[in-house]
Design a protein around this motif. Structure first.
Motif, mmCIF file in Angstrom:
data_model
loop_
_atom_site.group_PDB
_atom_site.id
_atom_site.type_symbol
_atom_site.label_atom_id
_atom_site.label_comp_id
_atom_site.label_asym_id
_atom_site.label_seq_id
_atom_site.Cartn_x
_atom_site.Cartn_y
_atom_site.Cartn_z
ATOM 1 N N UNK A 154 31.169 63.611 49.642
ATOM 2 C CA UNK A 154 31.247 62.553 50.399
ATOM 3 C C UNK A 154 32.486 62.132 50.707
ATOM 4 N N UNK A 155 32.905 61.599 52.042
ATOM 5 C CA UNK A 155 34.008 60.892 52.143
ATOM 6 C C UNK A 155 33.900 59.410 52.007
ATOM 7 N N UNK A 156 34.685 58.957 51.321
ATOM 8 C CA UNK A 156 34.577 57.520 50.812
ATOM 9 C C UNK A 156 34.237 56.633 52.002
ATOM 10 N N UNK A 157 35.046 56.618 53.011
ATOM 11 C CA UNK A 157 35.119 55.581 54.127
ATOM 12 C C UNK A 157 33.723 56.039 54.801
ATOM 13 N N UNK A 158 33.020 57.017 55.013
ATOM 14 C CA UNK A 158 31.575 57.161 55.353
ATOM 15 C C UNK A 158 30.610 56.814 54.312
ATOM 16 N N UNK B 232 42.658 52.289 66.996
ATOM 17 C CA UNK B 232 41.496 51.806 68.117
ATOM 18 C C UNK B 232 40.123 52.567 67.623
ATOM 19 N N UNK B 233 40.221 54.169 67.464
ATOM 20 C CA UNK B 233 38.853 54.507 66.862
ATOM 21 C C UNK B 233 38.585 54.156 65.586
ATOM 22 N N UNK B 234 39.747 53.864 64.626
ATOM 23 C CA UNK B 234 39.249 53.289 63.362
ATOM 24 C C UNK B 234 38.268 51.881 63.611
ATOM 25 N N UNK B 235 39.026 51.189 64.260
ATOM 26 C CA UNK B 235 38.456 49.809 64.695
ATOM 27 C C UNK B 235 37.011 49.875 65.170
ATOM 28 N N UNK B 236 36.784 50.681 66.277
ATOM 29 C CA UNK B 236 35.268 50.968 66.769
ATOM 30 C C UNK B 236 34.545 51.452 65.652
ATOM 31 N N UNK B 237 34.762 52.268 64.756
ATOM 32 C CA UNK B 237 33.810 52.845 63.766
ATOM 33 C C UNK B 237 33.598 51.766 62.957
ATOM 34 N N UNK B 238 34.627 50.930 62.445
ATOM 35 C CA UNK B 238 34.033 49.632 61.748
ATOM 36 C C UNK B 238 33.203 48.663 62.305
ATOM 37 N N UNK B 239 33.566 48.206 63.650
ATOM 38 C CA UNK B 239 32.737 47.471 64.484
ATOM 39 C C UNK B 239 31.116 48.217 64.638
ATOM 40 N N UNK B 240 31.079 49.330 64.612
ATOM 41 C CA UNK B 240 29.751 49.918 64.780
ATOM 42 C C UNK B 240 28.937 49.907 63.630
ATOM 43 N N UNK B 241 29.745 49.787 62.580
ATOM 44 C CA UNK B 241 28.928 49.688 61.189
ATOM 45 C C UNK B 241 28.791 48.083 60.957
ATOM 46 N N UNK B 242 28.904 47.151 61.622
ATOM 47 C CA UNK B 242 28.523 45.993 61.449
ATOM 48 C C UNK B 242 27.880 45.329 62.519
ATOM 49 N N UNK B 243 26.887 45.911 63.051
ATOM 50 C CA UNK B 243 26.029 45.316 64.303
ATOM 51 C C UNK B 243 25.078 44.252 64.138
ATOM 52 N N UNK B 244 25.063 43.817 62.818
ATOM 53 C CA UNK B 244 23.889 42.761 62.349
ATOM 54 C C UNK B 244 24.524 41.590 62.185
ATOM 55 N N UNK B 245 25.543 41.479 61.288
ATOM 56 C CA UNK B 245 26.281 40.049 61.151
ATOM 57 C C UNK B 245 27.609 40.212 61.644
ATOM 58 N N UNK B 246 28.071 41.150 62.326
ATOM 59 C CA UNK B 246 29.433 41.389 62.746
ATOM 60 C C UNK B 246 30.586 41.350 61.590
ATOM 61 N N UNK B 247 31.675 41.463 62.159
ATOM 62 C CA UNK B 247 32.860 41.434 61.336
ATOM 63 C C UNK B 247 34.015 40.653 61.803
ATOM 64 N N UNK B 248 34.878 40.145 60.899
ATOM 65 C CA UNK B 248 36.111 39.402 61.579
ATOM 66 C C UNK B 248 37.051 40.360 61.494
ATOM 67 N N UNK B 249 38.482 39.835 61.810
ATOM 68 C CA UNK B 249 39.749 40.292 61.821
ATOM 69 C C UNK B 249 40.166 40.689 60.438
ATOM 70 N N UNK B 250 40.117 39.862 59.607
ATOM 71 C CA UNK B 250 40.576 40.141 58.241
ATOM 72 C C UNK B 250 39.758 41.310 57.418
ATOM 73 N N UNK B 251 38.361 41.398 57.793
ATOM 74 C CA UNK B 251 37.596 42.506 57.118
ATOM 75 C C UNK B 251 37.958 43.628 57.714
ATOM 76 N N UNK B 252 38.120 43.866 59.152
ATOM 77 C CA UNK B 252 38.423 44.770 59.726
ATOM 78 C C UNK B 252 39.611 45.307 59.423
ATOM 79 N N UNK B 253 40.709 44.458 59.315
ATOM 80 C CA UNK B 253 42.098 44.908 58.926
ATOM 81 C C UNK B 253 41.973 45.506 57.492
ATOM 82 N N UNK B 254 41.420 45.019 56.695
ATOM 83 C CA UNK B 254 41.310 45.593 55.348
ATOM 84 C C UNK B 254 40.784 46.956 55.368
#
Length: 235
Positions: A111-115, A170-192
């Motif tokens: 398993x890839x940790x990011x996934x 951009x692809x990385x940010x898109x993947x993070x965004x897709x994984x946060x479809x319910x409550x959303x994500x902020x810039x700090x969480x995305x950057x981390x």
């Protein structure tokens, strides 16, 4: 919903089980209650538990059960526990059957940790989402069942990228965004999650807003400035 999410790991290889425990506890808000090496151990733990776990990490291959017997057994006796499969099994028929049994996700070993992290973040977001609502609108349901995913990078990049926007980031940010479809994500969480600064993450998120692939909303807390959170745009 700020309480911890409790996890049971069912894995016969103690080394893999320990790695999975460490991975789980790297994700904020999760705690591993127990590790079971066999189906009998898992069922005994669940039967005697005062508080059932929220989530089970389960391998297809368990020494005292054939195939998906344990998955079906847990589903029948403990239907309110969600299950993520972690397995080397790649057979289409096996994966199809696990989906019919209502698993939350299926991760292929190794398993890839990011996934792995994205699966746990999505599960946490979904729990928060359901706990905060009495009714759901169609757009909410669409996000829950993934009726629309973030478009492939190639589709977004057809018109070229503006200065300061890198394709891989951009692809990385898109993947993070897709994984946060319910409550959303902020810039700090995305950057981390992506490994960039907060200001860089905000620039990419705002770019996705500008091209209609995300929307921003303000969440007002009790004190301080309102928080700007981003969710995928459902079209």
């Amino acid at each position: 919903m700020k309480q911890e999410l409790h996890v049971l790991i069912i894995e016969d290889d103690f080394r893999v089980a320990e790695i999975n425990r460490q991975l789980v506890e790297q994700v904020d808000g999760y705690v591993v209650d127990s590790i079971a090496k066999t189906g009998d151990e898992a069922i005994a733990f669940l039967a005697d538990s005062r508080q059932l776990p929220d989530l089970i990490l389960l391998d297809v291959f368990i020494p005292d059960r054939k195939g998906l017997e344990l998955l079906r057994e847990i589903r029948g006796s403990f239907p309110h526990i969600d299950i993520i499969m972690l397995s080397a099994a790649k057979e289409a028929a096996t994966i199809e059957e696990t989906l019919r049994c209502g698993i939350f996700d299926y991760l292929v070993k190794p398993v890839d940790f990011f996934r792995f992290e994205q699966a746990l973040l999505r599960f946490r977001e979904q729990k928060r989402f359901f706990s905060s609502r009495q009714e759901l609108e169609q757009a909410d349901i669409d996000r829950l069942i993934g009726i629309r995913s973030i478009p492939a990078a190639a589709e977004i990049l057809d018109g070229g990228l503006p200065k300061g926007i890198d394709q891989l980031t951009l692809v990385g940010v898109m993947e993070i965004l897709q994984g946060s479809v319910y409550e959303g994500i902020n810039a700090m969480e995305t950057g981390k999650a992506v490994g960039v600064s907060r200001s860089t993450a905000r620039r990419y998120l705002e770019h996705l807003v500008s091209i209609g692939e995300a929307k921003a909303q303000l969440n007002y807390g009790e004190i301080g400035r309102p928080e700007r959170r981003y969710i995928p745009w459902t079209k």
